[in-house]
Write a protein that holds these residues in place. Sequence first.
Motif, PDB file in Angstrom:
ATOM      1  N   UNK A 228      -6.752 -14.986  -4.765  1.00  0.00           N
ATOM      2  CA  UNK A 228      -6.377 -13.637  -5.190  1.00  0.00           C
ATOM      3  C   UNK A 228      -6.489 -12.717  -3.976  1.00  0.00           C
ATOM      4  N   UNK A 229      -5.531 -11.870  -3.824  1.00  0.00           N
ATOM      5  CA  UNK A 229      -5.604 -10.891  -2.730  1.00  0.00           C
ATOM      6  C   UNK A 229      -5.282  -9.515  -3.290  1.00  0.00           C
ATOM      7  N   UNK A 230      -6.116  -8.546  -2.976  1.00  0.00           N
ATOM      8  CA  UNK A 230      -5.859  -7.187  -3.470  1.00  0.00           C
ATOM      9  C   UNK A 230      -6.629  -6.161  -2.632  1.00  0.00           C
ATOM     10  N   UNK A 231      -6.216  -4.915  -2.779  1.00  0.00           N
ATOM     11  CA  UNK A 231      -6.934  -3.806  -2.149  1.00  0.00           C
ATOM     12  C   UNK A 231      -7.619  -3.030  -3.269  1.00  0.00           C
ATOM     13  N   UNK A 232      -8.888  -2.706  -3.104  1.00  0.00           N
ATOM     14  CA  UNK A 232      -9.578  -1.903  -4.129  1.00  0.00           C
ATOM     15  C   UNK A 232      -8.947  -0.509  -4.141  1.00  0.00           C
ATOM     16  N   UNK A 233      -9.014   0.161  -5.271  1.00  0.00           N
ATOM     17  CA  UNK A 233      -8.447   1.516  -5.348  1.00  0.00           C
ATOM     18  C   UNK A 233      -9.495   2.473  -5.894  1.00  0.00           C
ATOM     19  N   UNK A 234      -9.789   3.529  -5.168  1.00  0.00           N
ATOM     20  CA  UNK A 234     -10.731   4.525  -5.697  1.00  0.00           C
ATOM     21  C   UNK A 234      -9.956   5.604  -6.468  1.00  0.00           C
ATOM     22  N   UNK A 235     -10.666   6.649  -6.911  1.00  0.00           N
ATOM     23  CA  UNK A 235     -10.035   7.670  -7.758  1.00  0.00           C
ATOM     24  C   UNK A 235      -8.934   8.435  -7.028  1.00  0.00           C
ATOM     25  N   UNK A 262      -2.611   3.934   7.092  1.00  0.00           N
ATOM     26  CA  UNK A 262      -3.653   4.595   6.293  1.00  0.00           C
ATOM     27  C   UNK A 262      -4.387   3.547   5.458  1.00  0.00           C
ATOM     28  N   UNK A 263      -5.379   4.031   4.696  1.00  0.00           N
ATOM     29  CA  UNK A 263      -6.117   3.109   3.818  1.00  0.00           C
ATOM     30  C   UNK A 263      -5.621   3.183   2.367  1.00  0.00           C
ATOM     31  N   UNK A 264      -4.412   3.709   2.150  1.00  0.00           N
ATOM     32  CA  UNK A 264      -3.782   3.601   0.813  1.00  0.00           C
ATOM     33  C   UNK A 264      -2.961   2.314   0.867  1.00  0.00           C
ATOM     34  N   UNK A 265      -3.575   1.226   0.436  1.00  0.00           N
ATOM     35  CA  UNK A 265      -2.988  -0.097   0.721  1.00  0.00           C
ATOM     36  C   UNK A 265      -2.583  -0.817  -0.569  1.00  0.00           C
ATOM     37  N   UNK A 266      -1.465  -1.488  -0.491  1.00  0.00           N
ATOM     38  CA  UNK A 266      -1.011  -2.337  -1.601  1.00  0.00           C
ATOM     39  C   UNK A 266      -0.634  -3.694  -1.041  1.00  0.00           C
ATOM     40  N   UNK A 274       1.981 -12.515   2.784  1.00  0.00           N
ATOM     41  CA  UNK A 274       1.725 -11.258   2.068  1.00  0.00           C
ATOM     42  C   UNK A 274       2.601 -10.137   2.615  1.00  0.00           C
ATOM     43  N   UNK A 275       3.002  -9.257   1.719  1.00  0.00           N
ATOM     44  CA  UNK A 275       3.619  -8.002   2.142  1.00  0.00           C
ATOM     45  C   UNK A 275       2.575  -6.919   1.885  1.00  0.00           C
ATOM     46  N   UNK A 276       2.261  -6.187   2.925  1.00  0.00           N
ATOM     47  CA  UNK A 276       1.192  -5.188   2.824  1.00  0.00           C
ATOM     48  C   UNK A 276       1.781  -3.822   3.153  1.00  0.00           C
ATOM     49  N   UNK A 277       1.568  -2.859   2.257  1.00  0.00           N
ATOM     50  CA  UNK A 277       2.140  -1.521   2.450  1.00  0.00           C
ATOM     51  C   UNK A 277       1.034  -0.478   2.546  1.00  0.00           C
ATOM     52  N   UNK A 278       1.246   0.501   3.382  1.00  0.00           N
ATOM     53  CA  UNK A 278       0.358   1.674   3.379  1.00  0.00           C
ATOM     54  C   UNK A 278       1.195   2.916   3.136  1.00  0.00           C
ATOM     55  N   UNK A 279       0.575   3.905   2.505  1.00  0.00           N
ATOM     56  CA  UNK A 279       1.237   5.177   2.242  1.00  0.00           C
ATOM     57  C   UNK A 279       0.424   6.285   2.898  1.00  0.00           C
ATOM     58  N   UNK A 280       1.110   7.272   3.437  1.00  0.00           N
ATOM     59  CA  UNK A 280       0.422   8.343   4.152  1.00  0.00           C
ATOM     60  C   UNK A 280       0.128   7.919   5.579  1.00  0.00           C
ATOM     61  N   UNK A 281      -0.517   8.822   6.326  1.00  0.00           N
ATOM     62  CA  UNK A 281      -0.773   8.544   7.741  1.00  0.00           C
ATOM     63  C   UNK A 281      -2.085   9.210   8.136  1.00  0.00           C
ATOM     64  N   UNK A 282      -3.069   8.384   8.486  1.00  0.00           N
ATOM     65  CA  UNK A 282      -4.347   8.943   8.928  1.00  0.00           C
ATOM     66  C   UNK A 282      -5.421   8.844   7.857  1.00  0.00           C
ATOM     67  N   UNK A 283      -6.548   9.487   8.134  1.00  0.00           N
ATOM     68  CA  UNK A 283      -7.761   9.329   7.316  1.00  0.00           C
ATOM     69  C   UNK A 283      -7.668   9.952   5.929  1.00  0.00           C
TER      70      UNK A 283
END
Length: 319
Positions: A228-235, A262-266, A274-283
């Motif tokens: 299983x591969x996933x990125x945790x998601x906070x609020x 960024x750390x908005x990862x899918x 794997x295809x890995x996506x990030x949204x936004x740019x920076x912290x």
Amino acid sequence: MKNYLLYFFILLLWTSLIPFTPVVINHIENNEVITETEEMYTVLLPNGETAEMTLDEYVLGVMLTEMPASYEKQALFAQAVCIRSYAVYILEQAKHENNDSPHPDADFCSNPDCCRRYITYDALKALAGDDNATERYNAMKDAVYETSGEILTYNGKTAMTLYHISSPARTESYENVFNIAVPYLTAVNNVDESGFIYYEKEVKITFEELEKLLMSNGYDYSYSEGEQAFATLNENKRSNYVMFGSTEITAARFAELVGLNSNCIEITKNSDGYTICSTGFGSGLGMSQYGANILALQGKTYKEILSFYFTDTQLVKRK
Ligand SMILES: [Zn+2]
């Protein structure tokens, strides 16, 4: 043409004053000319030399590297206040933690991991060419000097005015990243930034490439079918960790390793990788620069932009 020449002359005069002379300011009070010497600060330049300059000269040198000159005036103003406030915050911290300063002989360095990236006008010209540098310098200079002395405070204390390039639906709270609550660095519902050219980034990586990458960076990982591969998601829809099987990697480190923005990862699994996506740019901390520009385009002033991103702060003139 005349205006341009006049501007250029002033520019030359101004830049020639940057490094070494204290700035003397005359102003008239009750019909008397009052002369003040503006406080000077030492900046450790990228080439290892130091230069003495006023706070606004330092703020301008940081501004030159920080925001597109094409952004709206009110966004540039907000950026100038962020840089100045953060600089004052660094000065105040140094007073408390004098012995820990990484550069005891300078107030600021040019390393973005320590203070802020700083660039001289000459270095900018070498990088961007004379015409671009002049245009950029002009826009930034106005933002710095028209907001001169203005900083953001929270409960009377200088705010740590962080900023980043772009955020998705929500910015990130300081507490989520550093486990310390900072009341004015909370996550806020952001404006729609999906028009930003670098809003999304996609990286494709095969199972073998991922294995090689993680192992060479000290992670105990070997790909197993069915993992299983996933990125945790906070609020705030941001990831603290990514998991590949039982291997856990902090999202920030993983983003750095695979080149995400960024750390908005899918993470999506395909037949060979794997295809890995990030949204936004920076912290995602503090003000979004692209968001500031959108707010400015909507007619918001720099004061409103700063209040939008830094909860319950006040804009004050520094004494
Ligand atoms: Zn530093």
